[in-house]
Design a protein around this motif. Structure first.
Motif, PDB file in Angstrom:
ATOM      1  N   LEU A   1     -14.860  -1.347  10.958  1.00  8.42           N
ATOM      2  CA  LEU A   1     -13.686  -1.145  10.142  1.00  8.42           C
ATOM      3  C   LEU A   1     -13.647  -1.181   8.826  1.00  8.42           C
ATOM      4  CD1 LEU A   1     -10.259  -1.513  10.924  1.00  8.42           C
ATOM      5  CD2 LEU A   1     -10.930  -3.940  10.183  1.00  8.42           C
ATOM      6  N   GLY A   2     -13.009   0.141   8.391  1.00  7.17           N
ATOM      7  CA  GLY A   2     -12.779   0.385   6.874  1.00  7.17           C
ATOM      8  C   GLY A   2     -11.661  -0.410   6.381  1.00  7.17           C
ATOM      9  N   PHE A   3     -11.917  -1.151   5.163  1.00 13.49           N
ATOM     10  CA  PHE A   3     -10.672  -2.087   4.739  1.00 13.49           C
ATOM     11  C   PHE A   3     -10.282  -1.428   3.051  1.00 13.49           C
ATOM     12  CE2 PHE A   3      -8.612  -6.029   3.628  1.00 13.49           C
ATOM     13  CZ  PHE A   3      -8.115  -6.448   4.788  1.00 13.49           C
ATOM     14  N   PRO A   4      -9.288  -1.308   3.046  1.00 13.36           N
ATOM     15  CA  PRO A   4      -8.668  -0.636   1.639  1.00 13.36           C
ATOM     16  C   PRO A   4      -8.895  -1.727   0.613  1.00 13.36           C
ATOM     17  CG  PRO A   4      -6.815  -1.338   2.958  1.00 13.36           C
ATOM     18  CD  PRO A   4      -7.791  -1.630   3.779  1.00 13.36           C
ATOM     19  N   LYS A   5      -9.968  -0.899  -0.445  1.00 15.84           N
ATOM     20  CA  LYS A   5      -9.909  -1.791  -1.648  1.00 15.84           C
ATOM     21  C   LYS A   5      -8.949  -1.259  -2.614  1.00 15.84           C
ATOM     22  CE  LYS A   5     -13.527  -1.709  -5.354  1.00 15.84           C
ATOM     23  NZ  LYS A   5     -12.722  -2.753  -5.989  1.00 15.84           N
ATOM     24  N   GLY A   6      -8.456  -2.100  -3.463  1.00 20.12           N
ATOM     25  CA  GLY A   6      -7.367  -1.618  -4.426  1.00 20.12           C
ATOM     26  C   GLY A   6      -5.990  -2.199  -4.138  1.00 20.12           C
ATOM     27  N   SER A   7      -5.229  -1.415  -4.163  1.00 21.33           N
ATOM     28  CA  SER A   7      -3.869  -1.724  -4.053  1.00 21.33           C
ATOM     29  C   SER A   7      -3.419  -2.418  -2.800  1.00 21.33           C
ATOM     30  CB  SER A   7      -2.773  -0.578  -4.495  1.00 21.33           C
ATOM     31  OG  SER A   7      -2.859  -0.354  -5.835  1.00 21.33           O
ATOM     32  N   LEU A   8      -4.025  -1.924  -1.720  1.00 21.41           N
ATOM     33  CA  LEU A   8      -3.533  -2.635  -0.481  1.00 21.41           C
ATOM     34  C   LEU A   8      -4.007  -3.642  -0.008  1.00 21.41           C
ATOM     35  CD1 LEU A   8      -3.053   0.945   1.309  1.00 21.41           C
ATOM     36  CD2 LEU A   8      -1.121  -0.702   0.791  1.00 21.41           C
ATOM     37  N   GLN A   9      -5.378  -4.016  -0.570  1.00 23.97           N
ATOM     38  CA  GLN A   9      -6.553  -5.123  -0.454  1.00 23.97           C
ATOM     39  C   GLN A   9      -5.581  -6.363   0.000  1.00 23.97           C
ATOM     40  OE1 GLN A   9      -9.997  -4.892  -2.735  1.00 23.97           O
ATOM     41  NE2 GLN A   9     -10.101  -7.162  -2.410  1.00 23.97           N
ATOM     42  N   ASN A  10      -5.077  -7.011  -0.891  1.00 34.58           N
ATOM     43  CA  ASN A  10      -4.487  -8.263  -0.747  1.00 34.58           C
ATOM     44  C   ASN A  10      -3.498  -8.414   0.387  1.00 34.58           C
ATOM     45  OD1 ASN A  10      -6.043  -9.319  -2.695  1.00 34.58           O
ATOM     46  ND2 ASN A  10      -4.722  -9.448  -4.322  1.00 34.58           N
ATOM     47  N   ALA A  11      -2.470  -7.141   0.476  1.00 35.70           N
ATOM     48  CA  ALA A  11      -1.555  -7.346   1.356  1.00 35.70           C
ATOM     49  C   ALA A  11      -1.994  -7.065   2.814  1.00 35.70           C
ATOM     50  CB  ALA A  11      -0.507  -6.056   1.108  1.00 35.70           C
ATOM     51  N   THR A  12      -3.221  -6.264   2.772  1.00 34.55           N
ATOM     52  CA  THR A  12      -3.806  -6.361   4.064  1.00 34.55           C
ATOM     53  C   THR A  12      -4.449  -7.573   4.573  1.00 34.55           C
ATOM     54  OG1 THR A  12      -4.233  -3.667   3.503  1.00 34.55           O
ATOM     55  CG2 THR A  12      -5.355  -4.712   5.452  1.00 34.55           C
ATOM     56  N   VAL A  13      -5.137  -8.427   3.583  1.00 35.91           N
ATOM     57  CA  VAL A  13      -5.632  -9.565   4.061  1.00 35.91           C
ATOM     58  C   VAL A  13      -4.614 -10.391   4.467  1.00 35.91           C
ATOM     59  CG1 VAL A  13      -6.759 -11.772   3.078  1.00 35.91           C
ATOM     60  CG2 VAL A  13      -7.881  -9.331   2.483  1.00 35.91           C
ATOM     61  N   GLU A  14      -3.631 -10.437   3.726  1.00 33.17           N
ATOM     62  CA  GLU A  14      -2.496 -11.262   4.528  1.00 33.17           C
ATOM     63  C   GLU A  14      -1.829 -11.050   5.669  1.00 33.17           C
ATOM     64  OE1 GLU A  14      -1.110 -14.015   3.032  1.00 33.17           O
ATOM     65  OE2 GLU A  14      -2.934 -13.754   1.721  1.00 33.17           O
ATOM     66  N   LEU A  15      -1.544  -9.349   5.901  1.00 31.25           N
ATOM     67  CA  LEU A  15      -1.245  -9.090   7.289  1.00 31.25           C
ATOM     68  C   LEU A  15      -2.208  -9.413   8.237  1.00 31.25           C
ATOM     69  CD1 LEU A  15       0.876  -7.352   8.811  1.00 31.25           C
ATOM     70  CD2 LEU A  15      -0.548  -5.397   8.311  1.00 31.25           C
ATOM     71  N   PHE A  16      -3.450  -9.259   8.074  1.00 29.37           N
ATOM     72  CA  PHE A  16      -4.752  -9.633   9.046  1.00 29.37           C
ATOM     73  C   PHE A  16      -4.478 -11.065   9.396  1.00 29.37           C
ATOM     74  CE2 PHE A  16      -7.645  -6.321  10.341  1.00 29.37           C
ATOM     75  CZ  PHE A  16      -6.922  -5.222   9.984  1.00 29.37           C
ATOM     76  N   LYS A  17      -4.189 -11.987   8.506  1.00 26.83           N
ATOM     77  CA  LYS A  17      -4.002 -13.303   8.563  1.00 26.83           C
ATOM     78  C   LYS A  17      -2.943 -13.649   9.554  1.00 26.83           C
ATOM     79  CE  LYS A  17      -3.313 -17.139   5.859  1.00 26.83           C
ATOM     80  NZ  LYS A  17      -3.236 -17.708   4.256  1.00 26.83           N
TER      81      LYS A  17
ATOM     82  N   GLY B   1       3.039  -6.540  15.318  1.00 24.77           N
ATOM     83  CA  GLY B   1       3.827  -7.808  15.786  1.00 24.77           C
ATOM     84  C   GLY B   1       3.956  -8.522  14.524  1.00 24.77           C
ATOM     85  N   ALA B   2       3.021  -8.941  13.752  1.00 24.52           N
ATOM     86  CA  ALA B   2       2.741  -9.519  12.702  1.00 24.52           C
ATOM     87  C   ALA B   2       3.777  -9.053  11.663  1.00 24.52           C
ATOM     88  CB  ALA B   2       1.520  -9.668  11.818  1.00 24.52           C
ATOM     89  N   LEU B   3       3.946  -7.694  11.508  1.00 23.36           N
ATOM     90  CA  LEU B   3       4.792  -6.704  10.396  1.00 23.36           C
ATOM     91  C   LEU B   3       6.251  -7.277  10.946  1.00 23.36           C
ATOM     92  CD1 LEU B   3       3.745  -3.501   9.407  1.00 23.36           C
ATOM     93  CD2 LEU B   3       4.096  -5.384   7.965  1.00 23.36           C
ATOM     94  N   ALA B   4       6.389  -7.339  12.361  1.00 21.42           N
ATOM     95  CA  ALA B   4       7.891  -7.200  12.640  1.00 21.42           C
ATOM     96  C   ALA B   4       8.570  -8.497  12.503  1.00 21.42           C
ATOM     97  CB  ALA B   4       7.897  -7.003  14.404  1.00 21.42           C
ATOM     98  N   THR B   5       7.668  -9.786  12.002  1.00 28.20           N
ATOM     99  CA  THR B   5       8.370 -10.969  11.976  1.00 28.20           C
ATOM    100  C   THR B   5       9.106 -10.855  10.217  1.00 28.20           C
ATOM    101  OG1 THR B   5       6.458 -11.985  11.055  1.00 28.20           O
ATOM    102  CG2 THR B   5       6.716 -12.177  13.334  1.00 28.20           C
ATOM    103  N   GLU B   6       8.811  -9.833   9.893  1.00 27.67           N
ATOM    104  CA  GLU B   6       8.991  -9.841   8.253  1.00 27.67           C
ATOM    105  C   GLU B   6      10.549  -9.910   8.059  1.00 27.67           C
ATOM    106  OE1 GLU B   6       7.149 -10.326   5.742  1.00 27.67           O
ATOM    107  OE2 GLU B   6       8.982 -10.408   4.748  1.00 27.67           O
ATOM    108  N   GLY B   7      10.850 -10.935   7.359  1.00 24.27           N
ATOM    109  CA  GLY B   7      12.431 -11.218   7.047  1.00 24.27           C
ATOM    110  C   GLY B   7      12.912 -11.929   8.244  1.00 24.27           C
ATOM    111  N   MET B   8      12.183 -12.158   9.331  1.00 26.78           N
ATOM    112  CA  MET B   8      12.871 -12.621  10.401  1.00 26.78           C
ATOM    113  C   MET B   8      12.472 -14.157  10.651  1.00 26.78           C
ATOM    114  SD  MET B   8      14.427 -10.063  11.469  1.00 26.78           S
ATOM    115  CE  MET B   8      15.213 -10.316  13.199  1.00 26.78           C
ATOM    116  N   VAL B   9      13.431 -14.864  11.375  1.00 32.30           N
ATOM    117  CA  VAL B   9      13.239 -16.475  11.709  1.00 32.30           C
ATOM    118  C   VAL B   9      13.648 -16.741  13.016  1.00 32.30           C
ATOM    119  CG1 VAL B   9      13.108 -17.442   9.360  1.00 32.30           C
ATOM    120  CG2 VAL B   9      15.354 -17.268  10.626  1.00 32.30           C
ATOM    121  N   GLY B  10      12.935 -17.827  13.734  1.00 30.28           N
ATOM    122  CA  GLY B  10      13.599 -18.332  14.875  1.00 30.28           C
ATOM    123  C   GLY B  10      14.804 -19.325  14.602  1.00 30.28           C
TER     124      GLY B  10
END
Ligand SMILES: Nc1ncnc2c1ncn2[C@@H]1O[C@H](COP(=O)(O)OP(=O)(O)OP(=O)(O)O)[C@@H](O)[C@H]1O
Ligand SMILES: O=P(O)(O)OC[C@H]1O[C@H](OP(=O)(O)OP(=O)(O)O)[C@H](O)[C@@H]1O
Ligand SMILES: [Mg+2]
Length: 290
Positions: free
Chosen positions: A6-22, A211-220
């Motif tokens: 898997l190629g992981f984006p270095k730079g601007s997208l890096q931190n947001a991608t780590v958070e999304l994977f988490k 599935g992780a992105l779809a939760t953005e701004g949503m709560v149960g």
């Protein structure tokens, strides 16, 4: 053991991608100088690479799959399969825009005024095509970065990426044309998608990332409601949402579950309480798989 490269984006997208994977269930740690990333998924071999170069390396089979912006996929001209769109950027859950901009005090009002003028950008291929399509002959030069600073001094206009708009504002720039909108994409090559194991791994990852992105701004929200107040409580809930209703052991009461937009809870929770709901719980979500 089989591994997906898997190629992981270095730079601007890096931190947001780590958070999304988490959120999607894979913890990734980045040590300061290593370009190989450690994750808690043994089936992944992850390497950091610049977003501009990602699509080529995926196309050439150096990676099975990768994440990068749609802008650099197009700019590179690489032939890759798009597994899914992932609507996030460096600072938020939205697309970024490549804009044609000039200084606030510039006389240039539109692309038409750039005939014979100089334009600097990192997105050189797309910009050349865009100017040709508009039948404007301008001198389009490659910029290695810090492009905003060049407008009005080294060049007449720039084509630059904007997300929040703060870099444009800080450099007193005015947008005269919106050229291209881009979001992050999960890409793979044909060879990987023709391998059953890799295909399933890629599809599973796409499902969990979306599935992780779809939760953005949503709560149960969960609550208990006396049966006699059910109608009143339902009226308070957003009309397009269908709550799950289950019977409690006490037949006079029901439990109600619903997923709603977080920004609406400030109004909805007090209204639910007043309509007769009790034991209201608001909880965060990790994934929603539609
Ligand atoms: N706020 C943002 N700023 C810059 N790029 C962003 C932003 N949000 C998303 N992106 C995406 O990240 C990618 C940028 O990667 P690229 O490798 O070109 O530069 P970078 O990550 O900004 O690195 P550098 O810091 O060296 O400029 C593009 O696909 C772009 O669309
Ligand atoms: O609209 P904004 O939210 O301000 O984001 C846009 C800025 O972010 C990027 O810069 P980057 O951090 O990649 O620096 P660079 O100039 O070295 O590419 C991009 O090149 C813009 O300058
Ligand atoms: Mg950059």
């Amino acid at each position: 053991m089989k591994k997906l490269k898997l190629g992981f984006p270095k730079g601007s997208l890096q931190n947001a991608t780590v958070e999304l994977f988490k959120k999607a269930g894979t913890k990734i740690s980045i040590s300061s100088r290593s370009y190989y990333l450690i994750s808690d998924d043994d089936e992944l071999e992850i390497m950091l690479v610049r977003s501009q170069e990602m699509a080529k390396y995926v196309q050439d089979g150096f990676f099975d799959a990768g994440l990068t912006g749609f802008d650099w996929i197009c700019e590179s001209g690489a032939k890759v399969e798009e597994v899914c769109e992932l609507n996030y950027a460096k600072s938020g859950f939205r697309s970024v825009r490549w804009v044609l901009a000039v200084t606030e005090d510039s006389k240039i009002k539109s692309i038409k005024d750039l005939e014979g003028k100089r334009v600097a950008t990192e997105l050189i291929n797309y910009t050349k095509k865009y100017f040709a399509k508009n039948k404007i002959k301008a001198d389009i030069e490659f910029s290695w970065g810090a492009t905003e600073a060049k407008a009005g001094k080294l060049v007449d206009a720039i084509v630059e990426l904007t997300e929040t708009g703060s870099s444009l504002r800080a450099n007193k720039l005015r947008v005269i044309d919106e050229m291209f909108s881009s979001t992050t994409r999960f890409i793979a090559n044909d060879k990987a998608l023709n391998d059953n194991w890799k295909k399933e791994k890629i599809e599973n990852m796409a499902m969990l990332l979306k599935g992780a992105l779809a939760t953005e701004g949503m709560v149960g929200l969960k609550m208990n409601v006396p049966l006699k107040f059910l109608e009143k409580v339902i009226v308070v809930l957003p009309a397009h949402k269908k709550p799950t209703i289950s019977q409690l052991s006490d037949r006079e009461w029901i439990a109600l579950d619903i997923i709603i937009e977080e920004r609406t809870v400030k109004k909805i929770i007090p209204a639910l309480k007043r309509s007769g709901a009790a034991d209201i719980i608001e909880y965060p979500l990790n994934k929603i798989i539609y």
